[in-house]
Design a protein around this motif. Structure first.
Motif, PDB file in Angstrom:
ATOM      1  N   ALA A 143       0.963  -1.088  -0.014  1.00 41.09           N
ATOM      2  CA  ALA A 143       0.012   0.106  -0.072  1.00 41.09           C
ATOM      3  C   ALA A 143       0.904   1.389   0.112  1.00 41.09           C
ATOM      4  CB  ALA A 143      -1.075  -0.018   1.199  1.00 41.09           C
ATOM      5  N   ALA A 144       2.029   1.046   0.813  1.00 40.49           N
ATOM      6  CA  ALA A 144       2.888   2.403   0.698  1.00 40.49           C
ATOM      7  C   ALA A 144       3.486   2.583  -0.524  1.00 40.49           C
ATOM      8  CB  ALA A 144       3.871   2.253   2.118  1.00 40.49           C
ATOM      9  N   ALA A 145       3.812   1.643  -1.225  1.00 37.51           N
ATOM     10  CA  ALA A 145       4.689   1.494  -2.382  1.00 37.51           C
ATOM     11  C   ALA A 145       3.571   2.011  -3.563  1.00 37.51           C
ATOM     12  CB  ALA A 145       5.190   0.194  -2.632  1.00 37.51           C
ATOM     13  N   CYS A 146       2.499   1.605  -3.485  1.00 36.33           N
ATOM     14  CA  CYS A 146       1.498   1.970  -4.653  1.00 36.33           C
ATOM     15  C   CYS A 146       1.283   3.500  -4.373  1.00 36.33           C
ATOM     16  CB  CYS A 146       0.477   1.224  -4.514  1.00 36.33           C
ATOM     17  SG  CYS A 146       0.615  -0.492  -4.979  1.00 36.33           S
ATOM     18  N   ALA A 147       0.964   3.925  -3.226  1.00 32.42           N
ATOM     19  CA  ALA A 147       0.685   5.476  -2.998  1.00 32.42           C
ATOM     20  C   ALA A 147       1.949   6.190  -3.460  1.00 32.42           C
ATOM     21  CB  ALA A 147       0.491   5.452  -1.509  1.00 32.42           C
ATOM     22  N   VAL A 150       1.420 -19.721   0.701  1.00 33.96           N
ATOM     23  CA  VAL A 150       1.792 -18.997  -0.719  1.00 33.96           C
ATOM     24  C   VAL A 150       2.652 -17.763   0.120  1.00 33.96           C
ATOM     25  CG1 VAL A 150      -0.351 -17.710  -0.624  1.00 33.96           C
ATOM     26  CG2 VAL A 150       1.128 -17.926  -2.582  1.00 33.96           C
ATOM     27  N   ALA A 151       3.815 -17.568  -0.864  1.00 28.28           N
ATOM     28  CA  ALA A 151       4.556 -16.455  -0.486  1.00 28.28           C
ATOM     29  C   ALA A 151       4.492 -15.410  -1.818  1.00 28.28           C
ATOM     30  CB  ALA A 151       6.045 -17.128  -0.427  1.00 28.28           C
ATOM     31  N   PRO A 152       3.457 -14.589  -1.682  1.00 28.67           N
ATOM     32  CA  PRO A 152       3.235 -13.700  -2.966  1.00 28.67           C
ATOM     33  C   PRO A 152       4.481 -12.584  -3.227  1.00 28.67           C
ATOM     34  CG  PRO A 152       1.147 -13.880  -1.597  1.00 28.67           C
ATOM     35  CD  PRO A 152       2.542 -14.572  -0.863  1.00 28.67           C
ATOM     36  N   VAL A 153       4.652 -12.200  -4.376  1.00 28.17           N
ATOM     37  CA  VAL A 153       5.385 -11.167  -4.622  1.00 28.17           C
ATOM     38  C   VAL A 153       4.824 -10.162  -5.524  1.00 28.17           C
ATOM     39  CG1 VAL A 153       7.756 -10.439  -5.388  1.00 28.17           C
ATOM     40  CG2 VAL A 153       7.690 -12.403  -3.938  1.00 28.17           C
ATOM     41  N   ALA A 154       4.621  -8.951  -5.294  1.00 32.97           N
ATOM     42  CA  ALA A 154       4.066  -8.028  -6.426  1.00 32.97           C
ATOM     43  C   ALA A 154       5.496  -7.221  -6.819  1.00 32.97           C
ATOM     44  CB  ALA A 154       3.346  -6.969  -5.608  1.00 32.97           C
ATOM     45  N   VAL A 155       5.549  -7.001  -8.175  1.00 30.43           N
ATOM     46  CA  VAL A 155       6.493  -6.548  -8.685  1.00 30.43           C
ATOM     47  C   VAL A 155       6.160  -5.042  -9.455  1.00 30.43           C
ATOM     48  CG1 VAL A 155       8.558  -6.535 -10.451  1.00 30.43           C
ATOM     49  CG2 VAL A 155       7.774  -8.707  -9.117  1.00 30.43           C
ATOM     50  N   LEU A 156       6.566  -4.121  -9.090  1.00 31.03           N
ATOM     51  CA  LEU A 156       6.270  -2.668  -9.675  1.00 31.03           C
ATOM     52  C   LEU A 156       7.013  -2.297 -10.886  1.00 31.03           C
ATOM     53  CD1 LEU A 156       5.030  -2.920  -6.412  1.00 31.03           C
ATOM     54  CD2 LEU A 156       4.564  -0.409  -6.927  1.00 31.03           C
ATOM     55  N   GLY A 201       2.135   5.974  -7.044  1.00 33.05           N
ATOM     56  CA  GLY A 201       0.918   6.435  -7.869  1.00 33.05           C
ATOM     57  C   GLY A 201       0.425   5.730  -8.621  1.00 33.05           C
ATOM     58  N   ARG A 202       0.490   4.158  -8.502  1.00 37.62           N
ATOM     59  CA  ARG A 202      -0.101   3.433  -9.514  1.00 37.62           C
ATOM     60  C   ARG A 202      -0.291   2.091  -8.641  1.00 37.62           C
ATOM     61  NH1 ARG A 202       3.917   0.222 -11.819  1.00 37.62           N
ATOM     62  NH2 ARG A 202       6.007   0.492 -11.128  1.00 37.62           N
ATOM     63  N   TYR A 203      -1.398   1.482  -8.980  1.00 33.60           N
ATOM     64  CA  TYR A 203      -2.087   0.284  -8.143  1.00 33.60           C
ATOM     65  C   TYR A 203      -2.005  -0.880  -8.851  1.00 33.60           C
ATOM     66  CZ  TYR A 203      -2.987   3.667  -4.348  1.00 33.60           C
ATOM     67  OH  TYR A 203      -2.845   4.375  -3.344  1.00 33.60           O
TER      68      TYR A 203
END
Length: 308
Positions: free
Chosen positions: A274-278, A302-308, A281-283
């Motif tokens: 949430a901090a990274a997306c804010a 599960v060990a999810p990973v989001a890659v921005l 400026g993209r979600y």
């Protein structure tokens, strides 16, 4: 209490039985096509990687409220053992006993049943004591990589943490989608942030467990209309707990898993994301959330990973 007519009416509107054939065992994961994954990969810009899993630990999120769902018990089976003789390379090995849904996890399609049926009109007694899920097991889940979209409902409400009695509605999801500046599309994996995990991160497991905000009975239709592939959030129970309709327990589970065939995830840590997306400026982002292929499993860590 018997499932009310309101539940059955919603079930009829979101039902996916037969949509991908009578033999289908993966439900809405069918929506994650090669084209969807290519589009998801194109969302990567900075390469910033954000882990979304809680540590697997003996003092984890489970408090005993859910029978049999035990936190991981880690045991060393060998410690610097020279198994090939003195002076040879030494090895250390370990083992773990845990509930497959103890921490950050996916609920599989056999996690719940209703009216004697599982997803795609399979009989509930296909889940057995010795073999587990003889159909629809979590090992059937195809590789779960797609575009992830964070719907930060707490932020859309101007808060870090929704109150315990807050039922997340389609209107909440609309507001979070507007905040995100993107439109949820077919094959996306939606992550819904309530802020509830902040209780656990602050050391209060009881407050994390109960009472809890969560998805309302009206949200499955929102996900169905958008052809969402899977949904996860940052709570222990996924849906609002205690339930919004007195004595109607786990109706959202039944609609998502049984009627739609849609995996749902719980205990996902969405705070750093949430901090990274804010900040960026993209979600929308590339999300990898592979299921561990436990044969016959009704869920999986599960060990999810989001890659921005």
């Amino acid at each position: 209490m018997p499932l009310p007519q309101e539940f059955h009416d919603i079930a009829a509107r979101v039902n996916n039985w037969g949509r991908w054939g009578a033999d289908d065992e993966i439900g809405t994961l069918n929506l994650i096509t090669d084209e969807v994954v290519r589009a998801a990969a194109a969302t990567v810009r900075s390469g910033r990687r954000v882990p979304l899993a809680l540590p697997l630990r003996q003092d984890g999120v489970q408090t005993g409220m859910i029978p049999g769902r035990v936190n991981p018990l880690h045991t060393m089976t060998a410690i610097n053992q020279e198994i090939f003789g003195p002076g040879t390379v030494a090895t250390s090995d370990d083992a773990v006993t845990m509930g497959l849904q103890a921490a950050t996890h996916w609920d599989g399609l056999t996690h719940v049943s209703h009216s004697g049926r599982l997803y795609n009109n399979r009989p509930a007694d296909a889940v057995t004591a010795h073999a587990g899920a003889t159909v629809l097991g979590i090992e059937k889940a195809t590789p779960i990589t797609s575009r992830g979209v964070l719907l930060d409902v707490a932020r859309a409400h101007g808060t870090d943490l929704l109150p315990g009695g807050h039922a997340v509605t389609p209107e909440d999801l609309d507001a979070a989608e507007e905040l995100a500046g993107t439109t949820v599309r077919a094959g996306d994996i939606v992550l819904v942030r309530t802020g509830q995990l902040r209780h656990y991160l602050a050391g209060d497991r009881q407050a994390y467990a109960f009472p809890s905000p969560g998805l309302s009975l009206r949200t499955p239709e929102w996900f169905h209309a958008r052809d969402v592939a899977a949904v996860a959030n940052d709570t222990l129970t996924f849906e609002i707990f205690p339930p919004e309709i007195e004595d109607l327990w786990m109706p959202v589970h039944a609609l998502d898993l049984v009627e739609m065939g849609m995996l749902q995830g719980q205990n996902w840590n969405l705070e750093e994301l949430a901090a990274a997306c804010a900040e960026e400026g993209r979600y929308g982002f590339f999300l990898s959330a592979m299921a561990e292929p436990f044969v016959g499993g009704s869920g999986t860590p599960v060990a999810p990973v989001a890659v921005l």
